[in-house]
Design a protein around this motif. Structure first.
Motif, mmCIF file in Angstrom:
data_model
loop_
_atom_site.group_PDB
_atom_site.id
_atom_site.type_symbol
_atom_site.label_atom_id
_atom_site.label_comp_id
_atom_site.label_asym_id
_atom_site.label_seq_id
_atom_site.Cartn_x
_atom_site.Cartn_y
_atom_site.Cartn_z
ATOM 1 N N LEU A 174 0.256 -1.019 -0.075
ATOM 2 C CA LEU A 174 0.114 0.680 0.018
ATOM 3 C C LEU A 174 0.699 1.164 0.343
ATOM 4 O O LEU A 174 -0.012 2.465 0.723
ATOM 5 C CB LEU A 174 -1.223 0.465 1.230
ATOM 6 C CG LEU A 174 -2.362 -1.104 1.036
ATOM 7 C CD1 LEU A 174 -2.770 -0.330 -0.128
ATOM 8 C CD2 LEU A 174 -2.289 -2.161 0.194
ATOM 9 N N GLY A 175 2.135 1.119 -0.113
ATOM 10 C CA GLY A 175 3.017 2.006 -0.550
ATOM 11 C C GLY A 175 3.698 2.275 0.599
ATOM 12 O O GLY A 175 4.052 3.639 0.459
ATOM 13 N N ALA A 176 3.822 2.233 1.494
ATOM 14 C CA ALA A 176 4.964 2.422 2.961
ATOM 15 C C ALA A 176 6.265 2.425 2.162
ATOM 16 O O ALA A 176 6.978 1.337 1.850
ATOM 17 C CB ALA A 176 4.941 1.391 4.038
ATOM 18 N N ASN A 234 12.529 6.686 7.281
ATOM 19 C CA ASN A 234 12.578 9.145 6.982
ATOM 20 C C ASN A 234 11.016 9.760 6.704
ATOM 21 O O ASN A 234 10.217 10.431 6.922
ATOM 22 C CB ASN A 234 13.301 9.688 5.819
ATOM 23 C CG ASN A 234 14.619 9.229 6.113
ATOM 24 O OD1 ASN A 234 15.430 9.615 7.000
ATOM 25 N ND2 ASN A 234 16.030 8.736 5.620
ATOM 26 N N THR A 235 10.822 8.642 5.709
ATOM 27 C CA THR A 235 8.652 9.146 4.940
ATOM 28 C C THR A 235 7.930 8.653 6.117
ATOM 29 O O THR A 235 8.267 7.703 6.460
ATOM 30 C CB THR A 235 9.028 8.151 3.645
ATOM 31 O OG1 THR A 235 10.034 8.800 2.908
ATOM 32 C CG2 THR A 235 7.419 9.220 3.391
ATOM 33 N N ASP A 236 7.385 9.274 6.433
ATOM 34 C CA ASP A 236 5.682 9.017 7.051
ATOM 35 C C ASP A 236 4.766 7.846 6.872
ATOM 36 O O ASP A 236 4.523 8.584 5.404
ATOM 37 C CB ASP A 236 5.089 10.262 7.411
ATOM 38 C CG ASP A 236 4.518 9.879 8.884
ATOM 39 O OD1 ASP A 236 3.758 8.751 8.795
ATOM 40 O OD2 ASP A 236 3.409 10.832 9.656
ATOM 41 N N ASP A 237 5.114 6.585 7.275
ATOM 42 C CA ASP A 237 4.264 5.826 6.271
ATOM 43 C C ASP A 237 2.855 5.014 7.319
ATOM 44 O O ASP A 237 2.523 4.326 7.107
ATOM 45 C CB ASP A 237 5.660 4.522 6.599
ATOM 46 C CG ASP A 237 6.260 4.180 5.514
ATOM 47 O OD1 ASP A 237 6.201 5.128 4.379
ATOM 48 O OD2 ASP A 237 7.243 3.899 5.927
ATOM 49 N N ILE A 238 2.043 6.266 8.104
ATOM 50 C CA ILE A 238 1.547 5.550 8.999
ATOM 51 C C ILE A 238 0.125 6.034 7.808
ATOM 52 O O ILE A 238 -0.698 4.661 8.056
ATOM 53 C CB ILE A 238 0.705 6.669 9.704
ATOM 54 C CG1 ILE A 238 -0.188 6.466 10.777
ATOM 55 C CG2 ILE A 238 0.533 8.014 9.313
ATOM 56 C CD1 ILE A 238 0.141 4.976 12.159
ATOM 57 N N ILE A 290 6.844 6.955 11.985
ATOM 58 C CA ILE A 290 5.897 8.054 12.236
ATOM 59 C C ILE A 290 5.609 8.614 13.005
ATOM 60 O O ILE A 290 6.224 9.262 13.745
ATOM 61 C CB ILE A 290 4.898 6.744 12.998
ATOM 62 C CG1 ILE A 290 4.881 4.933 12.390
ATOM 63 C CG2 ILE A 290 3.620 7.225 13.513
ATOM 64 C CD1 ILE A 290 4.500 4.215 13.388
ATOM 65 N N GLY A 291 5.577 10.366 11.716
ATOM 66 C CA GLY A 291 5.539 11.197 12.733
ATOM 67 C C GLY A 291 3.976 11.306 13.474
ATOM 68 O O GLY A 291 3.521 10.225 14.266
ATOM 69 N N GLY A 292 3.808 12.635 13.440
ATOM 70 C CA GLY A 292 3.316 13.298 14.442
ATOM 71 C C GLY A 292 1.829 13.296 14.110
ATOM 72 O O GLY A 292 1.000 14.161 14.677
ATOM 73 N N LYS A 293 0.710 13.865 12.914
ATOM 74 C CA LYS A 293 -0.238 13.228 12.120
ATOM 75 C C LYS A 293 -0.905 12.262 13.121
ATOM 76 O O LYS A 293 -0.246 11.207 13.535
ATOM 77 C CB LYS A 293 -0.204 12.452 10.840
ATOM 78 C CG LYS A 293 -1.599 12.507 10.055
ATOM 79 C CD LYS A 293 -1.115 11.634 8.824
ATOM 80 C CE LYS A 293 -0.360 12.788 7.735
ATOM 81 N NZ LYS A 293 -0.360 11.847 5.919
ATOM 82 N N GLU A 294 -2.583 12.702 12.786
ATOM 83 C CA GLU A 294 -3.613 11.674 13.597
ATOM 84 C C GLU A 294 -3.489 10.672 12.815
ATOM 85 O O GLU A 294 -4.289 11.436 12.287
ATOM 86 C CB GLU A 294 -4.314 12.447 14.611
ATOM 87 C CG GLU A 294 -5.414 11.835 14.943
ATOM 88 C CD GLU A 294 -6.584 13.159 15.777
ATOM 89 O OE1 GLU A 294 -7.768 12.716 16.080
ATOM 90 O OE2 GLU A 294 -6.657 14.482 15.605
ATOM 91 N N ARG A 295 -3.292 9.335 13.048
ATOM 92 C CA ARG A 295 -3.936 8.757 11.892
ATOM 93 C C ARG A 295 -3.450 7.369 13.346
ATOM 94 O O ARG A 295 -3.002 7.258 13.676
ATOM 95 C CB ARG A 295 -3.471 8.247 11.273
ATOM 96 C CG ARG A 295 -3.457 6.602 10.290
ATOM 97 C CD ARG A 295 -5.046 6.985 9.839
ATOM 98 N NE ARG A 295 -4.120 8.831 8.501
ATOM 99 C CZ ARG A 295 -5.405 9.772 7.840
ATOM 100 N NH1 ARG A 295 -6.641 8.976 8.279
ATOM 101 N NH2 ARG A 295 -5.116 10.301 7.048
ATOM 102 N N THR A 296 -4.613 6.601 12.984
ATOM 103 C CA THR A 296 -4.822 4.995 14.747
ATOM 104 C C THR A 296 -4.636 3.890 13.203
ATOM 105 O O THR A 296 -5.906 3.870 12.033
ATOM 106 C CB THR A 296 -5.119 5.109 15.299
ATOM 107 O OG1 THR A 296 -5.558 6.610 15.964
ATOM 108 C CG2 THR A 296 -6.262 3.777 16.530
ATOM 109 N N ALA A 297 -3.742 3.630 13.158
ATOM 110 C CA ALA A 297 -4.239 2.131 12.757
ATOM 111 C C ALA A 297 -5.415 1.458 13.234
ATOM 112 O O ALA A 297 -4.155 0.640 13.752
ATOM 113 C CB ALA A 297 -2.804 1.588 11.864
#
Length: 606
Positions: free
Chosen positions: A127-129, A134-138, A165-172
Motif C-alpha cells: 500500500l505504498g509504505a 524517513n518517510t512518514d508511513d502511517i 511514524i510522525g505526529g499526524k493523527e492517524r490510528t491503524a
C-alpha cells in the motif's frame, strides 16, 4: 447460508475475478442465490459497504448501470467511519491519499486485490509504505490494515524495513492477525497533532449495546436476568455512588461506582471474575459481545522519540491500544530515546481496556523517566508514567517479559499500572513493579523479580506471590492513597525479600497506612488472612537500632491505645500463618513497631 456481513467480501471477490459481463451477471445472480436474499432491495439493505465496479464493455453499459444501481445504490466505495478510511477497487493502480478532511482514500487495483486475496495477506509496502526510516508511513500502514480488515487478510511488515511514524493523527485499526516481524517502527512524539491518538488499535468488529431492566446488583450475584446473543463483557455503573476517593498529594473526589464482568448468553456470571460490589442503583449497563477467536500479533521493534512537552498531567497515548478480547501479543520490543530534563507522562505503550483474555508474552518494554509537577494538593509530586496500562480488563497475563532499563534505578518510574481489573498474572517477568490503583480482583506474581517499586496494590480476592524476588520498600505495599485495603487473602510462598534493594532499612513485609479519618467511598480492610511460607528476608544491611523485620508497618502512628477513635473504622487482619521464615540478620519477626494496633491478630507459627 451466507451471512449478510460476508456479502461485501463475496462481491469484491466475484467482481475482480470476472473478465466479462456474462460472468459478472452470473456471479451476481449466484451471489444473491447463495445469500438467500429474495430481492435486490434486501441485498442493498444488508450490504452496508459497497465496492465500485467498472463496466467491462460499452454495449452492456445501460444494463450494467441498471443492475448495479439497484444492487449497489450507485455507490463506489467502502466506508469505515471508525477507521476514517474509504476503500475502492478499480482497474487503476493501487494508491493511498487523503482529502481535506483527513479521510484516508485507498484504491486497490483489481490485479492487486486478487493477488492479496490469493496470498492471504497484505504487506505495508503493498500500500505504498517506503520503510526507509524517513518517510512518514502511517497512512500506508493504516490503509493496509483497513483493506485487510475488510477482506479478512493477515498483515505482515516488510523484513528489514524501518517505518517512520510522525505526529499526524492517524490510528491503524488491527482486526486480523498481524506479523510485525523484525521491522523497526520509529514513533516521533516531539510534535504531534493529538497526543491521545493511538498508533495502533486492536479493535473488535462487535458493537456494544445497552441492557435494560437491571436496576440493582448484589456482590457475588451468580446470574443476571438477560438473554444475550453470545458471551458478553458487562460494564455496570452507579453514577450516584463514589468510590476510590483518593487521599494525599493527588487527592480527588473519587470515581463513579463501576464493575466489569463476563456473562454467558443465558446471563450466568463467570465466578472467576465475580461482581465485587452491591449496586443499590444501576444508572448504566453496557454489554459488549466478546470475540471468540484468538487474534495474534507478533514481533515488532518499536522506538518512541520522547515528547518535549511541559511536565504536567497531559498524558501521551501514542501506543498500541488493545480493545478486543482474546488477543496474544508475542515478541514485541519497545524502547524510548530522547528523554530530557522535562516531558509529559505516558499512559502506556501497551494498554488494554474493555476486554478479556489477553496474553502478553516474550516482550521487552522500557520504564519512563520520572518527572515532577504540582499535584492537586498544591505540592510537588512525582508523576506516574507507564509502558503498560491495564484498565477494565479481565484475565490478563504477562509471561516471560522484561524491561530494558535497570529495575532498581529510581530515576525511572514503575513500568505498569492498572485500574478496575481482575485476574492479573505476572509469570517469569522482570519488572520494576506491579501496581493496582483503583482495585484489582485476584493477582498472581510467580517466578518473577520486581525492582525498586515492588508490589503496590489494593483490591480483593487472593493476592499470591510465589517463587519470586521482591526488592521494594515492602514485600507488598497496600496503597495508602486508596485506603490500604485488601478484602481477602494474601499468600506468600518460596520467596526472597530484599528490603529497599539492599539499602540500610528497617524491613516490614506489609506496608501501608490508614488513619480511619478519611472516607474512601468504601469500608477498608486489611487482608483477612496472611499466609507466609518459605520466605527468606535478606535484611543483612540494616540500621544499628534494628530490632528485626516487622510483619506490618506502622499503619497509624496515632493509634497507640483505646482512646483513639476512627470515623471510618479500618478492619484489621484476623490471622497470620508462618512457616519457615528466615532472616539474614538472624533476628526474629515482630508483629509491628505499633503492637497495639495489631494486638488482636492471631499469629500461628508452624
Amino acid at each position: 447460508m451466507v451471512e449478510g456481513k460476508e456479502i461485501n467480501e463475496l462481491i469484491s471477490i466475484k467482481i475482480i475475478a470476472s473478465l466479462d459481463f456474462q460472468n459478472v451477471v452470473a456471479n451476481m445472480l449466484n451471489l444473491i442465490f447463495l445469500c438467500k436474499i429474495p430481492t435486490l432491495k434486501s441485498a442493498t439493505i444488508q450490504m452496508h459497504k459497497h465496492i465500485q465496479v467498472q463496466a467491462f464493455k460499452m454495449k452492456y453499459s445501460l444494463l450494467i448501470f441498471f443492475f448495479f444501481s439497484l444492487l449497489f445504490a450507485a455507490q463506489g466505495q467502502t466506508e469505515s467511519p471508525l477507521e476514517n478510511v474509504v476503500i475502492t477497487i478499480k482497474k487503476k493502480k493501487t494508491h493511498v491519499s487523503t482529502n481535506e478532511k483527513g479521510e484516508l482514500h485507498v484504491n486497490v487495483s483489481t490485479k492487486d486485490a486478487l493477488k492479496f486475496k490469493n496470498n492471504g495477506l497484505v504487506r505495508y509496502s503493498d500500500l505504498g509504505a517506503s520503510g526507509d526510516g524517513n518517510t512518514d508511513d502511517i497512512d500506508a500502514i493504516a490503509a493496509a490494515h483497513a483493506f485487510a480488515n475488510l477482506h479478512g487478510l493477515k498483515v505482515k511488515a516488510d523484513e528489514g524495513a524501518t517505518y517512520y511514524i510522525g505526529g499526524k493523527e492517524r490510528t491503524a485499526i488491527i482486526r486480523t492477525d498481524t506479523d510485525f516481524g523484525t521491522a523497526e517502527f520509529l514513533i516521533d512524539d516531539t510534535e504531534v497533532q493529538n497526543r491521545s491518538a493511538s498508533i495502533f488499535m486492536v479493535g473488535s468488529s462487535q458493537q456494544p449495546f445497552k441492557l435494560e431492566g437491571i436496576s440493582s446488583l448484589r456482590k457475588n450475584q451468580e446470574k443476571i436476568n438477560v438473554s444475550l446473543p453470545t458471551s458478553c463483557l458487562i460494564t455496570v455503573t452507579n453514577a450516584h455512588q463514589k468510590h476510590y476517593i483518593r487521599y494525599g498529594l493527588n487527592q480527588d473526589n473519587g470515581s463513579q461506582q463501576t464493575d466489569i464482568f463476563v456473562v454467558d448468553k443465558d446471563g450466568n456470571v463467570d465466578q472467576e471474575a465475580p461482581i465485587i460490589w452491591d449496586f443499590d442503583q444501576v444508572t448504566d449497563v453496557t454489554a459488549l459481545p466478546m470475540d471468540q477467536t484468538t487474534l495474534n500479533i507478533n514481533g515488532g521493534r518499536f522506538t518512541t522519540i520522547a515528547n518535549k512537552a511541559e511536565s504536567k498531567y497531559t498524558y501521551y497515548s501514542r501506543n498500541i491500544a488493545i480493545r478486543r478480547s482474546n488477543v496474544i501479543l508475542d515478541g514485541l520490543e519497545h524502547r524510548i530515546i530522547g528523554e530530557g530534563d522535562h516531558g509529559a507522562p505516558y499512559s502506556g505503550f501497551i494498554t488494554t481496556r474493555d476486554c478479556a483474555y489477553i496474553t502478553v508474552q516474550n516482550c521487552i518494554l522500557t520504564g519512563h523517566k520520572t518527572y515532577s509537577t504540582i499535584g492537586s494538593a498544591g505540592k510537588p509530586v512525582s508523576m506516574g508514567t507507564y509502558d503498560i496500562s491495564i484498565s477494565r480488563t479481565l484475565n490478563v497475563s504477562f509471561v516471560n517479559c522484561s524491561q530494558t532499563n535497570d529495575i532498581n534505578d529510581k530515576t525511572f518510574w514503575g513500568i505498569q499500572s492498572s485500574n478496575y481489573s481482575k485476574n492479573l498474572v505476572y509469570d517469569n517477568c522482570t519488572f520494576s513493579r506491579f501496581d493496582a490503583h483503583k482495585g484489582v480482583v485476584n493477582t498472581t506474581i510467580r517466578n518473577s523479580t520486581l525492582g525498586h517499586m515492588g508490589i503496590n496494590a489494593i483490591g480483593s480476592g487472593t493476592l499470591t506471590v510465589e517463587n519470586s524476588t521482591i526488592r521494594g520498600n515492602n514485600l507488598i505495599n497496600l496503597r495508602s492513597d486508596y485506603g490500604s485495603t485488601w478484602q481477602g487473602e494474601i499468600v506468600i510462598r518460596n520467596c526472597i525479600f530484599v528490603p529497599e534493594g539492599g539499602k540500610p532499612t528497617s524491613a516490614s513485609l506489609i506496608g501501608g497506612s490508614n488513619s480511619g479519618q478519611h472516607d474512601f467511598g468504601y469500608t477498608c480492610y486489611m487482608p483477612e488472612q496472611i499466609t507466609i511460607e518459605n520466605l527468606h528476608i535478606d535484611d543483612s544491611n540494616h540500621p544499628e537500632d534494628y530490632v528485626g523485620p516487622a510483619i506490618f508497618e506502622d499503619f497509624n502512628e496515632e493509634m497507640t491505645d483505646d482512646s483513639y477513635k476512627e470515623k471510618f473504622p479500618y478492619v484489621i487482619t484476623n490471622e497470620i500463618v508462618l512457616r519457615n521464615v528466615t532472616t539474614a540478620s538472624g533476628k526474629d519477626l515482630i508483629i509491628s513497631s505499633n503492637p497495639f494496633m495489631f494486638k488482636d491478630v492471631k499469629v500461628s507459627i508452624y
